[in-house]
Design an enzyme around this catalytic site. Structure first.
Site, PDB file in Angstrom:
ATOM      1  CD  GLN A  80      -2.742  -1.214   2.506  1.00 48.23           C
ATOM      2  OE1 GLN A  80      -2.739  -0.301   3.327  1.00 48.23           O
ATOM      3  NE2 GLN A  80      -3.429  -2.329   2.692  1.00 48.23           N
ATOM      4  CG  HIS A 147      -3.535  -0.736   7.668  1.00 48.07           C
ATOM      5  ND1 HIS A 147      -4.204  -1.311   8.725  1.00 48.07           N
ATOM      6  CD2 HIS A 147      -4.043  -1.310   6.548  1.00 48.07           C
ATOM      7  CE1 HIS A 147      -5.080  -2.188   8.270  1.00 48.07           C
ATOM      8  NE2 HIS A 147      -4.996  -2.206   6.938  1.00 48.07           N
ATOM      9  CD  GLU A 248     -14.995   2.317  13.451  1.00 49.55           C
ATOM     10  OE1 GLU A 248     -14.933   1.308  14.170  1.00 49.55           O
ATOM     11  OE2 GLU A 248     -14.503   3.430  13.766  1.00 49.55           O
ATOM     12  CE1 TYR A 258     -14.584   9.192  16.947  1.00 54.75           C
ATOM     13  CE2 TYR A 258     -12.381   9.945  17.527  1.00 54.75           C
ATOM     14  CZ  TYR A 258     -13.706  10.221  17.251  1.00 54.75           C
ATOM     15  OH  TYR A 258     -14.156  11.521  17.291  1.00 54.75           O
TER      16      TYR A 258
END
Length: 379
Positions: A80, A147, A248, A258
Site C-alpha cells: 500500500q 495502513h 467506519e 475511537y
C-alpha cells in the site's frame, strides 16, 4: 466457448453496462489514464497535480495533457506504500507550497509515512519542486507495507491535519508515544499547536517519555483512516477501513478515542472476534458502520452548485465496493443516501473549480487507472 456464444455473452455484458450507466445521475467522460494513481489536487488555473504510487508527480490539464514534475521525494514503493496524497497550502497563490505524503524507507527494512513540502516552480523546460523539506514522520517506523493512512488536509485556519494508519500493528493505535492509528493536527511547518489536547500529557503522566508524539495527537484509536473532510459547519469527518467488516465513518472530536483495536464492529481476518462498540461505551462510536465493507479510499464534502442537490453531502471513493457512496449529514448524524456503481475500484473523488466531479480509478488488472470527469445529466 464458440465465437457465437462469446459474441452473445459480450453483447449481454455491454447491454448490462449501458443499462447501469443509464441509471447513474451523471455523465462520465474519460480524460486520460495513469499508472497506479493515488491522489490529485487542483491548481488555481484549473490544472491538476496527480500522484502515482510509484513516485511520479504530474501536472495534468483538463484535456488530459500531462507533464512530469521534478523534485518529488524518493518513495518506498510496495504494497500500500508509495507516493500518496497531495495538497496545496492555503496561500499557494503567494507561496507556491505543495504538500506530499508518501512511504519513506528507514534502516533495516522498516518504513513509515512522511509528509514533505516544496515550492512548485514552473520555469525552464519542466516544473520542479524545490527546497523539499520533510515536516512530519510517522513514529516509529515498522516492518510491513500496509495502513499508512497519510491523507493530508488543511482547514480554514490553515492547520494541517494528517491521518495516520495503524500500520497493521493494532496496539499502537492506543499508544500515546506512537503517531500510528491517530488523527494529527499541526501547523503548516509541522510544528505543534500549543492548544492541541495532549500538549500537557507528560505533566499528567510523568512516566511517559519518548519524542513527545502525544503533542501531535488530536484523536486516537483509528485503524486505517483514508478519507478526511470538513462539512459545511466545520465539523471534521474521517472514514476508515475496518478489519473483516466494520468500516467506519467517525465525527472527529477533540481528544476522543475511537477504540481500535479494543473495539470494532468487525472482526479479525482470522475470525477472532473483537468486542463491538456498544460493549465499551467509553470509546466514541461511529456515525455509520459498514458490514459488508465498502473499503473507503477517500472522502470529500461537496461544496459546489453544479450538483445542486448534493451540496453539503459527502462522497466516498469505494475500492471493493467499486463505486461512489453518497452520504447525507444531519448535525452529528450521518446516513448513506445512495451508491453509484462505477464498475471499477475508485481511489479518489475531487471537486473541480466549476463543481464537476473528477474521479481517479485505482489500477485495473492489466490496464491503467482512468481519470474521469462527472457532470450532471440533464433532466
Amino acid at each position: 466457448m464458440s465465437r457465437q456464444l462469446f459474441a452473445l455473452f459480450l453483447g449481454l455484458l455491454l447491454t448490462f453496462m449501458a443499462s447501469a450507466q443509464d441509471k447513474l445521475p451523471f455523465n462520465t467522460e474519460e480524460i486520460t489514464r495513469f499508472d497506479e494513481p493515488w491522489s490529485m489536487a487542483f491548481l488555481p488555473d484549473g490544472r491538476m497535480l496527480v500522484t502515482e504510487k510509484k513516485g511520479r508527480l504530474l501536472i495534468v490539464s483538463q484535456q488530459g495533457e500531462k507533464s512530469l514534475v521534478g523534485g518529488a521525494p524518493d518513495v518506498d514503493y510496495g504494497g500500500q506504500g508509495g507516493l500518496g496524497d497531495v495538497a496545496l497550502h492555503p496561500d499557494f497563490a503567494n507561496n507556491k507550497l505543495v504538500y506530499l505524503s508518501y512511504a519513506e524507507a528507514g534502516v533495516g527494512g522498516v518504513r513509515g509515512a512522511a509528509v514533505a513540502r516544496g515550492t512548485l516552480v514552473e520555469e525552464g523546460r519542466r516544473a520542479q519542486l524545490q527546497n523539499l523539506q520533510v515536516i512530519w514522520r510517522q513514529y516509529p517506523k515498522v516492518l510491513g507495507y500496509g495502513h499508512y493512512g497519510h491523507r493530508i488536509l488543511f482547514d480554514n485556519d490553515k492547520y494541517l491535519w494528517i491521518s495516520s494508519g495503524d500500520r497493521q500493528k493494532f496496539t499502537p493505535a492506543q499508544d500515546m508515544q506512537s503517531s500510528m492509528g491517530k488523527v494529527l493536527r499541526l501547523y503548516d511547518d509541522g510544528s505543534v499547536p500549543k492548544d492541541n489536547p495532549f500538549v500537557n500529557y507528560r505533566q499528567e503522566n510523568p512516566f511517559v517519555d519518548g519524542e513527545a508524539i502525544y503533542q501531535q495527537i488530536w484523536s486516537l484509536g483509528h485503524r486505517n483512516p483514508l478519507g478526511m473532510a470538513f462539512d459545511l459547519n466545520g465539523k471534521l469527518w474521517v472514514i476508515e477501513m475496518g478489519p473483516a467488516g466494520g468500516d467506519e465513518l467517525n465525527l472527529i472530536k477533540r481528544a476522543a478515542n475511537y477504540g481500535y483495536p479494543e473495539v470494532s464492529n468487525g472482526k479479525h481476518y482470522d475470525g477472532r472476534p473483537i468486542p463491538d462498540h456498544d460493549t465499551e461505551p467509553q470509546f466514541a462510536a461511529p456515525a455509520i458502520s459498514w458490514t459488508p465493507v465498502i473499503s473507503p479510499a477517500d472522502m470529500i464534502v461537496y461544496r459546489g452548485n453544479l450538483f445542486a442537490d448534493w451540496r453539503g453531502d459527502a462522497l466516498v471513493a469505494g475500492l471493493t465496493s467499486q463505486g461512489i457512496v453518497h452520504i447525507k449529514f444531519d448535525g452529528e448524524r450521518a446516513t448513506e443516501a445512495a451508491r453509484y456503481a462505477m464498475g471499477a475500484r475508485i481511489r479518489k473523488v475531487t471537486e473541480g473549480p466549476d463543481g464537476a466531479l473528477w474521479v481517479l480509478e485505482d489500477e485495473r488488472a492489466q490496464s491503467e487507472g482512468r481519470l474521469l470527469k462527472l457532470t450532471p445529466k440533464r433532466r
